[in-house]
Design an enzyme around this catalytic site. Structure first.
Site, PDB file in Angstrom:
ATOM      1  N   ARG A 164      25.023   9.355  47.597  1.00 12.56           N
ATOM      2  CA  ARG A 164      26.045   9.725  46.597  1.00 12.56           C
ATOM      3  C   ARG A 164      26.903   8.532  46.187  1.00 12.56           C
ATOM      4  NH1 ARG A 164      27.279  15.453  46.012  1.00 12.56           N
ATOM      5  NH2 ARG A 164      25.197  16.360  46.086  1.00 12.56           N
TER       6      ARG A 164
ATOM      7  N   ARG B 227      30.743  11.786  32.717  1.00 10.47           N
ATOM      8  CA  ARG B 227      30.495  13.192  33.024  1.00 10.47           C
ATOM      9  C   ARG B 227      31.260  14.072  32.035  1.00 10.47           C
ATOM     10  NH1 ARG B 227      30.834  17.906  34.459  1.00 10.47           N
ATOM     11  NH2 ARG B 227      30.827  18.761  36.553  1.00 10.47           N
TER      12      ARG B 227
ATOM     13  N   ARG C 219      31.555  11.555  41.681  1.00 14.75           N
ATOM     14  CA  ARG C 219      32.934  11.844  41.260  1.00 14.75           C
ATOM     15  C   ARG C 219      34.012  10.893  41.765  1.00 14.75           C
ATOM     16  NH1 ARG C 219      32.339  17.877  42.967  1.00 14.75           N
ATOM     17  NH2 ARG C 219      31.029  16.640  44.347  1.00 14.75           N
TER      18      ARG C 219
ATOM     19  N   TYR D  70      18.386  27.062  48.968  1.00 11.74           N
ATOM     20  CA  TYR D  70      19.232  27.284  47.774  1.00 11.74           C
ATOM     21  C   TYR D  70      18.649  28.382  46.882  1.00 11.74           C
ATOM     22  CZ  TYR D  70      22.306  23.353  48.771  1.00 11.74           C
ATOM     23  OH  TYR D  70      23.235  22.529  49.358  1.00 11.74           O
TER      24      TYR D  70
ATOM     25  N   ASP E  19      19.217  15.559  40.699  1.00  6.65           N
ATOM     26  CA  ASP E  19      19.629  16.469  41.764  1.00  6.65           C
ATOM     27  C   ASP E  19      18.384  17.090  42.397  1.00  6.65           C
ATOM     28  OD1 ASP E  19      22.371  17.723  42.727  1.00  6.65           O
ATOM     29  OD2 ASP E  19      20.828  19.264  42.882  1.00  6.65           O
TER      30      ASP E  19
END
Ligand code: CP3
Length: 347
Positions: A24, A37, A28, A150, A74
């Site tokens: 990562r 973004r 963010r 998921y 992702d």
């Protein structure tokens, strides 16, 4: 410096310096990521816009002295490309259409030819052109177990009990789902490699959920199958398996999959993990992401502790999990400088 330190370690050559990258590393915590973004509208639009996704992949490379870039995408691109409804709700994480019975599994589309895969591969190709010579480009996917969890839960879940029970009872649809994901993930990685990915990481973020023979059958076996198939298609491309939370089983995973490196969570001590691995397998990790968040003297001590446990030719410096969104960019600079400084004294 044209040699790629990351590929040297993965190919069992002594690198010019200890390779460093962070899970990562784009995201963010970077102001320039938050800006792009915002412009892209949504996280998925960002993932499927090659110009923007490539720019985001390169952002940490411009800021820091790193040895690898990881494709910006992702792990949920694979189910999305198989036709599963997916959106990212602000502040909530992913929400997926639930896939938890035979009808739903049979309804999954083949991944080949999906526009999502085309877009990601375009990002790979664009990024490869934008990278300095010494920086390797890592492609990735999720492991079948983590991606299945998921799909079965329909998103993020604290305990993943529905998915874990399915892994224990192993109804036909569950085995079919794992098989479909194994095949699709392999094709997806193969497409990334053809587009220019130079190494691969398989993320099994929830490997620590399963135990005993369930762990063998649902975590280890599908990854081993993927790697066997990828070796046939792309024998020169090294593979890193990050089975987070596998604990004492990293050695068995390395043995069964023949991965060039295994990623290790922060709870483990790298010297003892190293002793349990085949001699030709490297380790990646495992600075605590909270030490990176903390910075200062604590971070300096933790970096030294991690790298003193592993010789440079068998180590890829990384975190034990992803960078936390509240991390200060100055701490990332500090960690990289500390690795380089300790190595300068050691060598
Ligand atoms: O820099 C990089 O590491 C490359 C890009 C990358 C992302 N996700 C971008 C992302 C990678 C390698 C991943 C892998 C991923 N995605 C994993 C495996 C690694 C891990 O963290 O255990 C998992 C489980 C996912 C699924 C996922 N994606 C979740 C649960 C979430 C929501 C939680 C969160 O962190 O927001 C995401 C969203 C996501 N993936 C973001 C990023 C940068 C944040 C999206 C945003 O901008 O709002």
């Amino acid at each position: 410096m044209g040699r790629k330190a990351l590929l040297d370690v993965l190919k069992r050559k002594t690198p010019e310096r200890r390779p460093i990258w962070f899970m990562r590393q784009a995201g963010r915590y970077l102001p320039e990521y938050r800006k792009l973004r915002g412009e892209a509208g949504s996280f998925l639009e960002l993932c499927y816009s090659p110009g923007l996704a490539s720019e985001v992949t390169l952002q940490p490379i411009r800021r820091y002295d790193l040895d690898a870039a990881i494709l910006f995408a992702d792990i949920l691109v694979v189910p999305h490309a198989m036709g599963v409804g997916l959106r990212f709700a602000e502040g909530e994480g992913p929400i997926l259409e639930v896939i938890a019975d035979g009808t739903a599994v049979k309804g999954l589309k083949a991944l080949q030819g999906a526009k999502e895969v085309g877009a990601v591969c375009e990002t790979v190709a664009m990024t490869r052109h934008g990278l300095p010579d010494h920086v390797a480009l890592i492609g990735f996917c999720g492991a079948p177990w983590t991606v299945a969890s998921y799909m079965i839960e329909g998103g993020t879940s604290d305990e993943r009990l529905k998915a874990r029970l399915a892994a224990h009872h192993r109804p036909g649809w569950f085995s079919d789902l794992i098989e479909r994901l194994t095949e699709a993930s392999c094709d997806y990685l193969s497409a990334q490699i053809k587009a220019g990915a130079e190494a691969i990481q398989i993320f099994d973020s929830w490997a620590g959920d399963l135990t005993g023979d369930v762990f063998e059958d649902v975590v280890v076996a599908p990854i081993a199958t993927m790697i066997r198939e990828l070796r046939k298609r792309h024998p020169a491309i090294p593979i890193i398996v990050f089975a987070r939370g596998a604990g004492s089983k990293h050695g068995a995973i390395a043995e069964a999959t023949r991965a060039e490196a295994v990623g290790i969570e922060q709870a483990m001590e790298l010297d003892s993990v190293l002793r349990s691995l085949p001699k030709d397998c490297a380790v990646q990790g495992n600075l605590d992401p909270v030490a990176l968040l903390a910075g200062g003297e604590l971070l300096a001590r933790r970096v030294t502790d991690v790298i003193r446990r592993v010789p440079i030719e068998r180590h890829i410096f990384n975190l034990g999990h992803g960078v936390k969104p509240a991390t200060d960019v100055a701490h990332v600079m500090q960690a990289i400088a500390a690795v380089r400084a300790v190595d300068a004294k050691l060598l």
